[in-house]
Design a protein around this motif. Structure first.
Motif, mmCIF file in Angstrom:
data_model
loop_
_atom_site.group_PDB
_atom_site.id
_atom_site.type_symbol
_atom_site.label_atom_id
_atom_site.label_comp_id
_atom_site.label_asym_id
_atom_site.label_seq_id
_atom_site.Cartn_x
_atom_site.Cartn_y
_atom_site.Cartn_z
ATOM 1 N N GLY A 1 -91.757 -20.961 68.632
ATOM 2 C CA GLY A 1 -92.417 -19.781 69.158
ATOM 3 C C GLY A 1 -93.901 -20.022 69.316
ATOM 4 N N PRO A 2 -94.686 -18.960 69.491
ATOM 5 C CA PRO A 2 -96.132 -19.123 69.647
ATOM 6 C C PRO A 2 -96.726 -19.772 68.402
ATOM 7 N N PRO A 3 -97.654 -20.720 68.560
ATOM 8 C CA PRO A 3 -98.231 -21.375 67.378
ATOM 9 C C PRO A 3 -99.220 -20.485 66.659
ATOM 10 N N VAL A 4 -99.313 -20.681 65.360
ATOM 11 C CA VAL A 4 -100.346 -20.050 64.531
ATOM 12 C C VAL A 4 -100.773 -21.085 63.492
ATOM 13 N N VAL A 5 -102.083 -21.231 63.285
ATOM 14 C CA VAL A 5 -102.612 -22.252 62.387
ATOM 15 C C VAL A 5 -103.171 -21.567 61.142
ATOM 16 N N LEU A 6 -102.702 -22.006 59.964
ATOM 17 C CA LEU A 6 -103.140 -21.465 58.680
ATOM 18 C C LEU A 6 -104.044 -22.490 57.996
ATOM 19 N N VAL A 7 -105.259 -22.064 57.628
ATOM 20 C CA VAL A 7 -106.232 -22.976 57.018
ATOM 21 C C VAL A 7 -106.567 -22.462 55.615
ATOM 22 N N HIS A 8 -106.247 -23.245 54.603
ATOM 23 C CA HIS A 8 -106.427 -22.847 53.204
ATOM 24 C C HIS A 8 -107.883 -22.985 52.756
ATOM 25 N N GLY A 9 -108.142 -22.617 51.503
ATOM 26 C CA GLY A 9 -109.491 -22.652 50.959
ATOM 27 C C GLY A 9 -109.717 -23.772 49.968
ATOM 28 N N LEU A 10 -110.821 -23.691 49.218
ATOM 29 C CA LEU A 10 -111.200 -24.711 48.240
ATOM 30 C C LEU A 10 -110.105 -24.944 47.201
ATOM 31 N N LEU A 11 -109.835 -26.207 46.924
ATOM 32 C CA LEU A 11 -108.824 -26.630 45.956
ATOM 33 C C LEU A 11 -107.421 -26.177 46.349
ATOM 34 N N GLY A 12 -107.270 -25.664 47.557
ATOM 35 C CA GLY A 12 -105.967 -25.196 48.000
ATOM 36 C C GLY A 12 -105.202 -26.268 48.751
ATOM 37 N N SER A 13 -104.120 -25.840 49.360
ATOM 38 C CA SER A 13 -103.272 -26.690 50.196
ATOM 39 C C SER A 13 -102.381 -25.747 50.988
ATOM 40 N N HIS A 14 -101.425 -26.298 51.719
ATOM 41 C CA HIS A 14 -100.481 -25.420 52.424
ATOM 42 C C HIS A 14 -99.748 -24.507 51.445
ATOM 43 N N GLU A 15 -99.627 -24.939 50.179
ATOM 44 C CA GLU A 15 -98.921 -24.125 49.187
ATOM 45 C C GLU A 15 -99.647 -22.825 48.876
ATOM 46 N N SER A 16 -100.957 -22.762 49.182
ATOM 47 C CA SER A 16 -101.720 -21.540 48.918
ATOM 48 C C SER A 16 -101.222 -20.363 49.750
ATOM 49 N N TRP A 17 -100.439 -20.643 50.791
ATOM 50 C CA TRP A 17 -99.916 -19.555 51.627
ATOM 51 C C TRP A 17 -98.617 -18.983 51.090
ATOM 52 N N GLY A 18 -98.045 -19.630 50.065
ATOM 53 C CA GLY A 18 -96.852 -19.088 49.431
ATOM 54 C C GLY A 18 -95.742 -18.810 50.425
ATOM 55 N N PRO A 19 -95.133 -17.617 50.357
ATOM 56 C CA PRO A 19 -93.998 -17.303 51.227
ATOM 57 C C PRO A 19 -94.372 -17.042 52.679
ATOM 58 N N GLN A 20 -95.680 -16.978 52.994
ATOM 59 C CA GLN A 20 -96.071 -16.652 54.360
ATOM 60 C C GLN A 20 -95.560 -17.682 55.369
ATOM 61 N N ILE A 21 -95.530 -18.955 54.990
ATOM 62 C CA ILE A 21 -95.095 -19.992 55.924
ATOM 63 C C ILE A 21 -93.672 -19.731 56.392
ATOM 64 N N ASP A 22 -92.770 -19.480 55.443
ATOM 65 C CA ASP A 22 -91.364 -19.262 55.812
ATOM 66 C C ASP A 22 -91.172 -17.952 56.568
ATOM 67 N N MET A 23 -91.869 -16.898 56.160
ATOM 68 C CA MET A 23 -91.718 -15.620 56.851
ATOM 69 C C MET A 23 -92.244 -15.715 58.276
ATOM 70 N N LEU A 24 -93.400 -16.334 58.451
ATOM 71 C CA LEU A 24 -93.965 -16.470 59.786
ATOM 72 C C LEU A 24 -93.124 -17.387 60.665
ATOM 73 N N ALA A 25 -92.508 -18.410 60.057
ATOM 74 C CA ALA A 25 -91.727 -19.383 60.825
ATOM 75 C C ALA A 25 -90.482 -18.775 61.462
ATOM 76 N N GLU A 26 -90.111 -17.565 61.042
ATOM 77 C CA GLU A 26 -88.997 -16.870 61.702
ATOM 78 C C GLU A 26 -89.374 -16.451 63.123
ATOM 79 N N LYS A 27 -90.672 -16.336 63.405
ATOM 80 C CA LYS A 27 -91.137 -15.849 64.707
ATOM 81 C C LYS A 27 -92.101 -16.804 65.411
#
Length: 290
Positions: free
Chosen positions: A24-50
């Motif tokens: 679907g349409p792309p969306v880019v998530l950028v984490h903060g200091l000492l973070g990683s993609h894991e800082s987004w928690g469940p948002q990645i999977d929920m957003l990936a549905e759309k």
């Protein structure tokens, strides 16, 4: 350990790890200091549905390489731009948390054609106030203190004390924001991660607070759809910074979650998803012919 499979890209001989999930349409998530993609928690999977969700581990963070060198906002912004080039994404909405907010605002300044809309989450760069913890990291000698705070001995004993308090019936259940902050602090036990953290924080924070402000760029954002999401109990960066944007960019949308901390995407994941999804869909819905 990440629950998502990470892809790899090589920029200037350094390996960047990232999540690329969904269609679907792309969306880019950028984490903060000492973070990683894991800082987004469940948002990645929920957003990936759309959506097609791109969530990098910035250089110096997570599973990506931690080279010695430039960790300025502009350097991180260039990395996000390079990743979009690598994935053949010409433009996308950008969502940035904490330091990531400053990075995507820098992208909107440097590479405006790549940014369709901005969502700033507990963002840096909107006012001087910041937690004492981050200010202390800019002081001489912090490179010697951080490994002690992140040591297994200190962490085990702190967790043991909290466990004892919990068994007494005292209300010490930490928020998800507190859990994520505690988890990320442990990563500075690794010297390369610690050096990258200190370089990143010192690029934007000084002993008196944040040293980099996006205010001079606000006029450029007036025609760019923008939303700010903040936790009302954020002790890292205060929620009233959102009002600094409202004053300069009256069309911006502001959502404050009163009971959330510095990670509203973790403290109130379903509400966060609904608010963000509504904002993103406003950029993809077909105009009515009526």
């Amino acid at each position: 350990m990440s629950q998502h499979e990470l892809e790899s890209a090589v920029f200037h001989q350094d390996v960047l790890k990232y999540v690329d999930l969904g269609e679907g349409p792309p969306v880019v998530l950028v984490h903060g200091l000492l973070g990683s993609h894991e800082s987004w928690g469940p948002q990645i999977d929920m957003l990936a549905e759309k959506y097609r969700v791109i969530a990098p581990d910035l250089f110096g963070h997570g599973e990506s390489d931690k080279p010695r060198g430039d960790y300025s906002l502009s350097s991180h912004a260039a990395t996000v731009r390079d990743l979009m080039d690598h994935l053949e994404i010409s433009s996308a909405p950008l969502v940035g948390h904490s330091l990531g907010g400053g990075i995507i605002m820098q992208m909107a300044y440097l590479f405006p054609e790549r940014v369709e809309r901005l969502c700033l989450v507990s963002s840096g760069g909107l006012g001087p106030e910041v937690s004492s913890y981050l200010k202390a990291a800019t002081l001489p000698g912090s490179e010697f203190v951080l490994p002690v705070l992140a040591s297994g001995w200190v962490r085990r004993n702190t967790e043991a004390v909290l466990g004892l308090l919990g068994r007494t019936g005292l209300p010490v259940q930490p928020s998800r924001s507190a859990v994520e902050t505690w988890r990320s602090l442990g990563t500075v036990a690794d010297r390369a991660t610690r050096d990258a953290f200190l370089a990143s924080v010192r690029a934007v924070v000084g002993p008196r607070g944040q040293t980099v402000s996006a205010k001079q760029h606000f006029p450029r954002f007036e025609t760019l759809p923008a939303m700010l999401i903040w936790g009302g109990k954020d002790t890292m960066i205060p929620a009233h910074h959102a009002e600094n944007v409202r004053e300069e960019v009256p069309r911006s949308q502001i959502e404050v979650f009163p009971d959330a901390g510095h990670f509203p995407q973790l403290d109130e994941p379903y509400r966060f998803f609904r608010v963000l999804d509504t904002f993103l869909r406003a950029g993809t819905e077909e105009p009515s012919n009526g």
